[in-house]
Design an enzyme around this catalytic site. Structure first.
Site, PDB file in Angstrom:
ATOM      1  N   LEU A   1      54.601  37.055  13.685  1.00  0.00           N
ATOM      2  CA  LEU A   1      54.118  35.275  13.447  1.00  0.00           C
ATOM      3  C   LEU A   1      54.712  34.778  12.400  1.00  0.00           C
ATOM      4  O   LEU A   1      54.046  34.255  11.452  1.00  0.00           O
ATOM      5  CB  LEU A   1      52.893  35.077  13.111  1.00  0.00           C
TER       6      LEU A   1
ATOM      7  N   SER B   1      67.081  30.093  21.476  1.00  0.00           N
ATOM      8  CA  SER B   1      68.075  29.898  20.766  1.00  0.00           C
ATOM      9  C   SER B   1      67.276  28.863  20.805  1.00  0.00           C
ATOM     10  O   SER B   1      66.909  28.051  21.094  1.00  0.00           O
ATOM     11  CB  SER B   1      69.785  30.041  20.934  1.00  0.00           C
TER      12      SER B   1
ATOM     13  N   GLY C   1      67.085  27.290  16.714  1.00  0.00           N
ATOM     14  CA  GLY C   1      66.378  28.020  15.694  1.00  0.00           C
ATOM     15  C   GLY C   1      64.813  27.397  15.669  1.00  0.00           C
ATOM     16  O   GLY C   1      64.498  27.196  16.390  1.00  0.00           O
TER      17      GLY C   1
ATOM     18  N   LYS D   1      72.893  35.671  25.078  1.00  0.00           N
ATOM     19  CA  LYS D   1      72.616  35.508  23.941  1.00  0.00           C
ATOM     20  C   LYS D   1      73.653  35.521  22.520  1.00  0.00           C
ATOM     21  O   LYS D   1      73.996  34.866  21.505  1.00  0.00           O
ATOM     22  CB  LYS D   1      71.161  35.526  23.885  1.00  0.00           C
TER      23      LYS D   1
ATOM     24  N   ASN E   1      76.073  33.551  20.612  1.00  0.00           N
ATOM     25  CA  ASN E   1      76.064  33.785  19.384  1.00  0.00           C
ATOM     26  C   ASN E   1      77.638  33.687  19.135  1.00  0.00           C
ATOM     27  O   ASN E   1      78.011  33.000  17.486  1.00  0.00           O
ATOM     28  CB  ASN E   1      75.604  34.559  18.780  1.00  0.00           C
TER      29      ASN E   1
ATOM     30  N   GLU F   1      79.012  30.181  18.508  1.00  0.00           N
ATOM     31  CA  GLU F   1      77.983  28.884  17.890  1.00  0.00           C
ATOM     32  C   GLU F   1      79.198  29.586  16.634  1.00  0.00           C
ATOM     33  O   GLU F   1      79.472  29.205  15.876  1.00  0.00           O
ATOM     34  CB  GLU F   1      76.791  30.198  17.436  1.00  0.00           C
ATOM     35  N   TYR F   2      79.770  31.322  16.615  1.00  0.00           N
ATOM     36  CA  TYR F   2      80.156  31.421  15.196  1.00  0.00           C
ATOM     37  C   TYR F   2      81.633  30.992  15.178  1.00  0.00           C
ATOM     38  O   TYR F   2      81.992  30.234  14.270  1.00  0.00           O
ATOM     39  CB  TYR F   2      80.913  33.176  15.018  1.00  0.00           C
TER      40      TYR F   2
HETATM   41  C1  6PG Z   1      70.084  30.746  17.472  1.00  0.00           C
HETATM   42  C2  6PG Z   1      70.267  30.987  16.373  1.00  0.00           C
HETATM   43  C3  6PG Z   1      69.661  32.516  15.826  1.00  0.00           C
HETATM   44  C4  6PG Z   1      70.343  32.661  14.345  1.00  0.00           C
HETATM   45  C5  6PG Z   1      71.402  33.527  13.977  1.00  0.00           C
HETATM   46  C6  6PG Z   1      72.437  33.199  12.546  1.00  0.00           C
HETATM   47  O1  6PG Z   1      70.701  30.320  18.778  1.00  0.00           O
HETATM   48  O2  6PG Z   1      69.298  30.269  17.068  1.00  0.00           O
HETATM   49  O3  6PG Z   1      72.154  31.954  16.724  1.00  0.00           O
HETATM   50  O4  6PG Z   1      69.769  32.831  16.760  1.00  0.00           O
HETATM   51  O5  6PG Z   1      70.353  31.219  13.439  1.00  0.00           O
HETATM   52  O6  6PG Z   1      70.845  34.866  14.585  1.00  0.00           O
HETATM   53  O7  6PG Z   1      73.458  34.280  12.582  1.00  0.00           O
HETATM   54  P1  6PG Z   1      73.780  34.487  11.319  1.00  0.00           P
HETATM   55  O8  6PG Z   1      72.976  34.388  10.392  1.00  0.00           O
HETATM   56  O9  6PG Z   1      74.895  35.688  12.247  1.00  0.00           O
HETATM   57  O10 6PG Z   1      74.894  33.260  11.160  1.00  0.00           O
END
Ligand code: 6PG
Length: 481
Positions: A10, A128, A130, A182, A186, A189-190
């Protein structure tokens, strides 16, 4: 009345997923190792909901309708294995375990196989978006034991984000495929984040623009092809003020953290031999940033007089826009190339159009751009890569000049742009019929008798030359990693 699904863990993502399921009419039973959190949740966020609190794993399992569905929202790694081991004796064949954390895909493949042998259906599920996404509609990427999919499809598609009424949750593939996708999300995302940071730095340090001025640029960019969640939040961050009225951004230490999913993407690319250069540079950019103390010393020892910039600001901003767009195309090209190779390597049937659809809404990389990628793969799921799609080939052609001007300017101004330039080098390398690997092969043969093929002889015939007439005619064995 029994619960439809159970959720363990939780923390904020877990709580928000539970409330999202609850809003969609599902009865969720919850458990947390520190059981006081269950009570806090029931008297807090989950007050007046259908949520059932439980205080032991036995109670949790006993409260679920069959086949039981239990979602783990716990820390990736050993905690997941420990929780599985505790649950196994309590479960029956046909029950479904779902891991919704950021687990390493090889762990998920191992767990899917091991639990499958016991009749328990395992799902590794990327989630994903957040906290906000978990509460209002995340992107969900499920993979693993496909027999479980019909039983969880309804819940997961109901709680996921929707784009044009289509759920951002589709079956991904066997074993660790969901967590793999996923992981690539990410990695991308980076890349997206680093590209945006480089554009920001050119404006902030190169052109000397204020945060408010850069905010306006990102706000404008968010109305066009760069329209995306990350550009949108960047625009907001730039205008956010600290208590003293100054931009908060200027007070944040320039040292990036990372939890490891970008690094995993880079490692996997090296393992599979895919030139995922842009994402790899974005991981290294974080590593370099984290050496703050060294950088501060070096900025003194290696100090240089930086040229001041003068010129047509609007033109530079337009070029920067094109550089960002073109680099983004390269980043996604590389990410999808890696997934294509993984599908071959691990024997997964990945539907790339569906993957683009899942990322279209709910997740951190959500953007208008993903609709174009979906279209490209819907058109041809076997596309070698996005550069071979007419839409993207054309977009790169149009952005080409601005991309190069941006890189030239940044180099002159000593502004590091590792992902812009990695993207351009990949693009130029990929479209080069001739690379200097002929020389590289000659060097290998020279010092190690590694042999080479010739352009004037059929492929597959290998030659060794005695480069220094030392009489060495023995070649080494031929193998490529
Ligand atoms: C998502 C994000 C989530 C998280 C990352 C951050 O898709 O919601 O990617 O998984 O914010 O793990 O990753 P870092 O801490 O490596 O930047």
């Amino acid at each position: 009345m029994k619960a439809d699904i159970g959720l363990i863990g939780l923390a904020v993502m877990g709580q928000n997923l539970v409330m999202n399921m609850n809003d969609h009419g599902y009865r969720v039973a919850v458990y947390n190792r520190t059981t006081s959190k269950v009570n806090d949740f029931l008297t807090g966020n989950a007050l007046n909901s259908l949520v059932i609190g439980t205080h032991s794993l036995e109670e949790l399992v006993g409260s679920l309708s069959k086949p039981r569905k239990i979602m783990l929202m716990v820390k990736a790694g050993e905690v997941v294995d420990a929780m599985i081991n505790q649950l196994i004796p309590l479960l029956e064949p046909g029950d479904i375990l779902i891991d919704g954390g950021n687990s390493l895909f090889t762990d998920t493949s191992r767990r899917t196989d091991a639990l499958g042998a016991k009749g328990v259906l395992y799902i590794g599920c990327g989630v994903s978006g957040g906290e906000e996404g978990a509460r209002n509609g995340p992107s969900i990427m499920p993979g693993g034991n496909k027999q479980a999919w019909p039983a969880i499809k309804g819940i997961f598609q109901d709680i996921s984000a929707k784009v044009d009424e289509q759920p951002c949750c589709q079956w991904v593939g066997e074993q660790g495929a969901g967590h793999y996708v996923k992981m690539i999300h990410n990695g991308i995302e980076y890349g997206d984040m680093q590209l945006i940071c480089e554009a920001y730095q050119v404006m902030r340090k190169g052109l000397g623009m204020t945060c408010d001025e850069i905010h306006v640029v990102f706000e404008e960019w968010n109305k066009g092809v760069l329209d995306s969640y990350l550009v949108e939040i960047t625009s907001h961050i730039l205008t956010f003020k600290d208590d003293d009225g100054e931009p908060l951004l200027d007070k944040i230490l320039d040292q990036a953290g990372q939890k490891g999913t970008g690094k995993w993407t880079g490692i996997n690319a090296l393992d599979l031999g895919i030139p995922l250069t842009l994402i790899a540079e974005s991981v290294f950019a974080r590593c370099l940033s984290s050496r703050k103390d060294e950088r501060v010393l070096a900025s003194d020892k290696l100090a240089t007089t930086l040229p001041t910039w003068q010129g047509d600001k609007q033109q530079v901003i337009q070029d920067l826009h094109d550089a960002l767009y073109a680099s983004k195309i390269i980043s996604y090209t590389q990410g999808f190339m890696l997934m294509r190779e993984a599908a071959n390597e691990y024997g997964w049937q990945l539907d790339f159009g569906n993957i683009a659809l899942m990322w279209r809404g709910g997740c951190i990389i959500r953007s208008r751009f993903l609709a174009d990628i979906k279209q490209a793969y819907d058109h041809d799921n076997n596309l070698v890569n996005l550069l071979m799609d007419n839409f993207f080939a054309d977009a790169l052609m149009k952005a080409d000049a601005g991309w190069r001007h941006t890189i030239q300017l940044a180099v002159q101004l000593c502004i590091p742009i590792p992902t812009f330039s990695a993207g351009l080098s990949f693009y130029d390398g990929y479209r080069s019929a001739q690379l200097p690997a002929n020389l590289l092969q000659a060097q290998r043969d020279y010092f190690g008798a590694h042999t080479y093929e010739r352009v004037d002889r059929p492929r597959g015939e290998y030659f060794h030359t005695d480069w220094i007439s030392s009489g060495g005619k023995v070649s080494s064995t031929i193998y490529d990693v």
